[in-house]
Enzyme design. Structure first.
Site, PDB file in Angstrom:
ATOM      1  N   GLU A 346      38.949  24.008   7.735  1.00  0.00           N
ATOM      2  CA  GLU A 346      39.900  24.812   8.482  1.00  0.00           C
ATOM      3  C   GLU A 346      40.932  25.560   7.636  1.00  0.00           C
ATOM      4  O   GLU A 346      42.142  25.415   7.848  1.00  0.00           O
ATOM      5  CB  GLU A 346      40.640  23.952   9.514  1.00  0.00           C
ATOM      6  CG  GLU A 346      39.760  23.442  10.636  1.00  0.00           C
ATOM      7  CD  GLU A 346      40.545  22.692  11.709  1.00  0.00           C
ATOM      8  OE1 GLU A 346      40.043  22.600  12.840  1.00  0.00           O
ATOM      9  OE2 GLU A 346      41.644  22.200  11.401  1.00  0.00           O
ATOM     10  N   GLU A 449      33.828  19.944  14.861  1.00  0.00           N
ATOM     11  CA  GLU A 449      34.829  19.188  15.611  1.00  0.00           C
ATOM     12  C   GLU A 449      34.843  19.649  17.062  1.00  0.00           C
ATOM     13  O   GLU A 449      34.858  20.851  17.341  1.00  0.00           O
ATOM     14  CB  GLU A 449      36.225  19.382  15.006  1.00  0.00           C
ATOM     15  CG  GLU A 449      36.404  18.774  13.624  1.00  0.00           C
ATOM     16  CD  GLU A 449      37.826  18.936  13.098  1.00  0.00           C
ATOM     17  OE1 GLU A 449      38.757  19.143  13.912  1.00  0.00           O
ATOM     18  OE2 GLU A 449      38.008  18.874  11.867  1.00  0.00           O
TER      19      GLU A 449
END
Length: 507
Positions: A346, A449
């Site tokens: 991320e 995720e």
């Protein structure tokens, strides 16, 4: 007889060579019948306080951990302290409302002493007179140490002790000095009294290790690593319809047993255990660099100190990260459970330019290939970036995967959605998003995720079961697979362990 022996010998050579070829290609994925169905082992080797808040309970003065964002309103003037221009000059007390320039982030030196950082990353200090408050230096060591003293019966009221031993006071809107004795009665007419508001906190690896300090932190962390994830968890994963784990790790683990301060040693031996357990229970491992040096997104799960994004700003920083990736890959390349290496988690588009990220991804990919020619290399999309911006880079790579994260959270879009609207959003919007990045000749796709949690209040078990099924149906189309966040969490719906055992998720 000689000929027969030679044929037998040749046959054995062919068999051995065949086995080597099979083993060397053991990580080759057949997207049609062997997709990753994984759970993340979040909150274990990279601390995330929201996942296990009790970890922080015994930290002295735990409100004032590294990075906490504070705003101070003068009781006499009725306005907020502010770093003029965001930093680089004087501190004033003339703002009617507070935002970034009015927020001061702590760098914790001890339970009671701090450096204080302003918006443009300068630190509070005193000017050449030794009295006037300024924020002009980017070197914390030359800025001076401050203390924050709370009123005993009202902890929202504070005095701030400056490096000269005296207290700050707002004499006027444009003059903030450090020349008060700080011995008044805490009245509204006392210019050394400020109303403090905590607007942001961080509870990551940096905060917990700095907060407990070098004497207590090693035991606290070892106890956590010993108990949060254990061998029985791997056995449960393997018998629950899952075939892999995604393990978030921090860059400091590659320097074990003596990582840079304030991090503490020992996490590498638990990562070693994870690989042994994965091999024992025939689970694949996705090794995920969740926290890169300097923080790639400013969130606590990247071990940021104060919310700043400082990863990738120098070539040395990139090279250091590549060395971390190479260390991990080389260490576990011979373990058949090493299935994929995710180069970074991320990165945030607002702090990490695409050119910097692609440079790192190219170097990281080569570092993995040096030791694990057939392992998958996962490239995480930037938060806020274009969905296909990594495709040109990925086109020249083999066994490469694009990681996307999908949550029906963290956006006002989901605030008022009903159960049915959330499910429809997954089946329509998420399905379209995933399909848009899934191409026949492009990289594989991975929902690294997701979670069966939402903004809906009062949802029933059946509602959660339907939502979970929608997620599984849609994310099951990702050509590499998916990974739930996370195995363990004090918040039940974020815990795959709890969700499976209580019948909310059926695999």
């Amino acid at each position: 007889m000689i000929v027969t022996h030679s044929k037998n010998h040749l046959f054995r050579i062919i068999c051995v060579f065949g086995m080597i070829m099979i083993m060397s290609n053991a990580r080759t994925l057949n997207p049609t019948n062997q997709r990753i169905r994984a759970t993340n082992l979040g909150g274990w080797l990279v601390t995330e306080g929201w996942m296990k808040p009790s970890l922080f309970d015994s930290i002295p003065n735990k409100d004032f951990l590294d990075g906490v964002g504070l705003q101070f309103k003068s009781k006499t003037i009725g306005k907020f302290l502010c770093a003029e221009l965001g930093g680089g000059t004087i501190i004033v007390a003339n703002r009617s409302s507070a935002s970034g320039w009015e927020t001061f982030h702590l760098w914790r030196m001890s339970a009671t002493s701090f450096h204080m950082r302003v918006f443009n990353k300068q630190f509070l200090g005193l000017d050449s007179t030794g009295v006037n408050l300024v924020a002009t230096t980017t070197n914390s060591q030359t800025s001076g140490v401050f203390e924050i003293i709370r009123k005993p019966d009202d902890t929202s009221l504070v005095r701030i002790k400056a490096p000269n031993g005296l207290y700050l006071q707002a004499k006027s809107e444009d003059l903030v000095t450090a020349d008060s004795k700080g011995d008044g009665e805490w009245g509204d007419d006392d210019p050394s009294v400020f109303e403090m508001t905590i607007i942001e906190t961080f509870k990551g690896e940096y905060q917990i290790t700095r907060g407990y300090g070098p004497l207590r932190a090693p035991k606290i962390m070892k106890d956590h690593w010993d108990t949060f994830i254990v061998e029985d968890d791997f056995k449960f994963i393997a018998t629950s319809g899952l075939n892999a784990v995604r393990i978030p790790v921090g860059w400091w683990t590659a320097s074990d047993p003596t990582p840079p301060k304030p991090y503490v040693g020992g996490s590498l031996q638990y990562l070693d255990k994870a690989f042994l357990w994965a091999r024992k229970y025939n689970l694949k491992v996705i090794l995920d660099l969740h926290a890169a040096p300097g923080s790639q997104n400013g969130y606590e799960h990247s071990a940021t100190r104060d919310g700043s994004i400082e990863w990738g700003q120098t070539d040395e920083n990139i090279q250091e990260t590549v060395r971390v990736i190479e260390f991990f890959t080389a260490r576990y390349a011979s373990n058949p459970s090493l299935y994929a290496v995710e180069l970074i988690n991320e990165p945030r588009a607002s702090g990490v330019p695409l050119s910097v990220l692609t440079k790192y991804y190219d170097l990281g990919y080569k570092a993995v290939r040096k030791h694990a020619p057939n392992a998958f290399v996962i490239l995480s999309n930037r938060l806020g970036g274009e969905p296909k911006e990594l495709f040109p880079l990925a086109s020249g790579m083999k066994n490469v995967v694009i990681d996307v994260h999908y949550y029906n959270l963290f956006s006002s879009v989901f605030d008022d959605m009903t159960v049915e609207e959330n499910i429809e959003f997954v089946r329509t919007n998420r399905s379209a998003e995933l399909q848009a990045i899934t191409t026949s000749n492009g990289p594989l796709t991975f929902v690294g995720e997701w979670v069966s949690e939402w903004q809906v209040r009062g949802a029933t078990k059946e509602d959660y079961q339907k939502f979970s099924k929608a997620n599984l149906d849609v994310f099951g189309r990702a050509t590499f697979g998916w990974a739930y966040w996370s195995l363990k969490n004090v918040n039940n719906h974020w815990s795959m362990d709890w969700m499976i055992k209580n019948g909310y998720i059926n695999l």
